[in-house]
Design a protein around this motif. Structure first.
Motif, PDB file in Angstrom:
ATOM      1  N   UNK A 172     -15.805  68.028  34.308  1.00 61.02           N
ATOM      2  CA  UNK A 172     -14.777  68.036  33.265  1.00 61.02           C
ATOM      3  C   UNK A 172     -15.323  67.513  31.933  1.00 61.02           C
ATOM      4  N   UNK A 173     -16.167  66.488  31.977  1.00 62.77           N
ATOM      5  CA  UNK A 173     -16.783  65.985  30.742  1.00 62.77           C
ATOM      6  C   UNK A 173     -17.673  67.072  30.136  1.00 62.77           C
ATOM      7  N   UNK A 174     -18.442  67.736  30.974  1.00 62.28           N
ATOM      8  CA  UNK A 174     -19.303  68.813  30.473  1.00 62.28           C
ATOM      9  C   UNK A 174     -18.466  69.940  29.872  1.00 62.28           C
ATOM     10  N   UNK A 175     -17.384  70.300  30.547  1.00 69.62           N
ATOM     11  CA  UNK A 175     -16.505  71.358  30.036  1.00 69.62           C
ATOM     12  C   UNK A 175     -15.897  70.957  28.695  1.00 69.62           C
ATOM     13  N   UNK A 176     -15.410  69.736  28.611  1.00 69.56           N
ATOM     14  CA  UNK A 176     -14.824  69.253  27.360  1.00 69.56           C
ATOM     15  C   UNK A 176     -15.840  69.192  26.235  1.00 69.56           C
ATOM     16  N   UNK A 177     -17.041  68.757  26.560  1.00 73.33           N
ATOM     17  CA  UNK A 177     -18.095  68.666  25.545  1.00 73.33           C
ATOM     18  C   UNK A 177     -18.479  70.052  25.037  1.00 73.33           C
ATOM     19  N   UNK A 225     -21.502  58.446  27.597  1.00 72.91           N
ATOM     20  CA  UNK A 225     -21.754  59.138  28.862  1.00 72.91           C
ATOM     21  C   UNK A 225     -23.203  59.094  29.349  1.00 72.91           C
ATOM     22  N   UNK A 226     -24.208  59.289  28.508  1.00 75.85           N
ATOM     23  CA  UNK A 226     -25.578  59.362  29.040  1.00 75.85           C
ATOM     24  C   UNK A 226     -25.954  58.117  29.852  1.00 75.85           C
ATOM     25  N   UNK A 227     -26.535  58.381  31.007  1.00 72.18           N
ATOM     26  CA  UNK A 227     -26.992  57.295  31.866  1.00 72.18           C
ATOM     27  C   UNK A 227     -25.907  56.680  32.724  1.00 72.18           C
ATOM     28  N   UNK A 228     -24.687  57.130  32.592  1.00 74.62           N
ATOM     29  CA  UNK A 228     -23.587  56.597  33.394  1.00 74.62           C
ATOM     30  C   UNK A 228     -23.323  57.544  34.563  1.00 74.62           C
ATOM     31  N   UNK A 273     -16.869  63.731  20.100  1.00 69.14           N
ATOM     32  CA  UNK A 273     -18.214  64.138  20.508  1.00 69.14           C
ATOM     33  C   UNK A 273     -19.187  62.964  20.376  1.00 69.14           C
ATOM     34  N   UNK A 274     -19.070  62.217  19.294  1.00 69.63           N
ATOM     35  CA  UNK A 274     -19.920  61.036  19.108  1.00 69.63           C
ATOM     36  C   UNK A 274     -19.634  59.994  20.189  1.00 69.63           C
ATOM     37  N   UNK A 275     -18.365  59.820  20.530  1.00 62.47           N
ATOM     38  CA  UNK A 275     -18.012  58.874  21.592  1.00 62.47           C
ATOM     39  C   UNK A 275     -18.622  59.308  22.923  1.00 62.47           C
ATOM     40  N   UNK A 281     -11.224  66.703  28.890  1.00 62.59           N
ATOM     41  CA  UNK A 281     -11.718  65.328  28.737  1.00 62.59           C
ATOM     42  C   UNK A 281     -10.699  64.309  29.246  1.00 62.59           C
ATOM     43  N   UNK A 282      -9.428  64.555  29.001  1.00 64.30           N
ATOM     44  CA  UNK A 282      -8.392  63.655  29.521  1.00 64.30           C
ATOM     45  C   UNK A 282      -8.378  63.687  31.048  1.00 64.30           C
TER      46      UNK A 282
END
Length: 154
Positions: free
Chosen positions: A61-66, A49-52, A42-44, A145-146
């Protein structure tokens, strides 16, 4: 040497209580490890991610994983959150409401030891079920996330 049946049951009740309390302690220790483990990815994510700009599917998928990691952390927090409802005899919750004389009377004649073990066992089972759910949610989140990583690289 024959042991009177009353002493035998007392020893078994003591052993059962110790076993269940050890299981509850194990769930609390596992919860601490899981919270630490969940916080690393989560810290990673928060750092990377922000701003990318991410492709649409990767972003989903990133949102789902988070969301999955956060949900798993919340489940673990529920596992370690103390339940202060109910005051079964023989418990510190009951004793916190007693006078000194009532406490001594309860300790002198612990009549609800079996019920207390059942209550503790239910607490342990509920905690383990929560940890299992958190593990399942985490597995799904890590797969998402993968997959996000793979879709971002393709």
């Amino acid at each position: 040497m024959l042991v009177p049946k009353e002493l035998d049951i007392d020893a078994r009740l003591d052993a059962a209580t110790a076993t269940v309390l050890a299981e509850i302690s194990r769930t609390d220790a596992k919860s601490g490890v899981l919270l630490t483990a969940f916080s690393l990815p989560l810290a990673a994510l928060v750092a990377a991610v922000p701003g990318k700009p991410l492709p649409g599917l990767s972003a989903v998928l990133v949102a789902t994983g988070t969301v999955g990691l956060v949900a798993a952390m919340l489940v673990v927090l529920v596992v370690v959150r103390p339940r202060l409802t109910g005051n079964p005899r023989g418990s510190f919750l009951y004793w916190s409401l007693c006078t000194g004389e009532q406490l001594l009377a309860d300790l002198d004649a612990p009549t609800d030891r079996a019920a207390h073990i059942v209550t503790l066992s239910r607490i342990a089972r509920r905690k383990y079920a929560g940890l299992r759910l958190a593990g399942d949610i985490t597995a799904v989140a890590l797969v998402a996330l993968a997959a996000a990583l793979l879709t971002a690289l393709i």
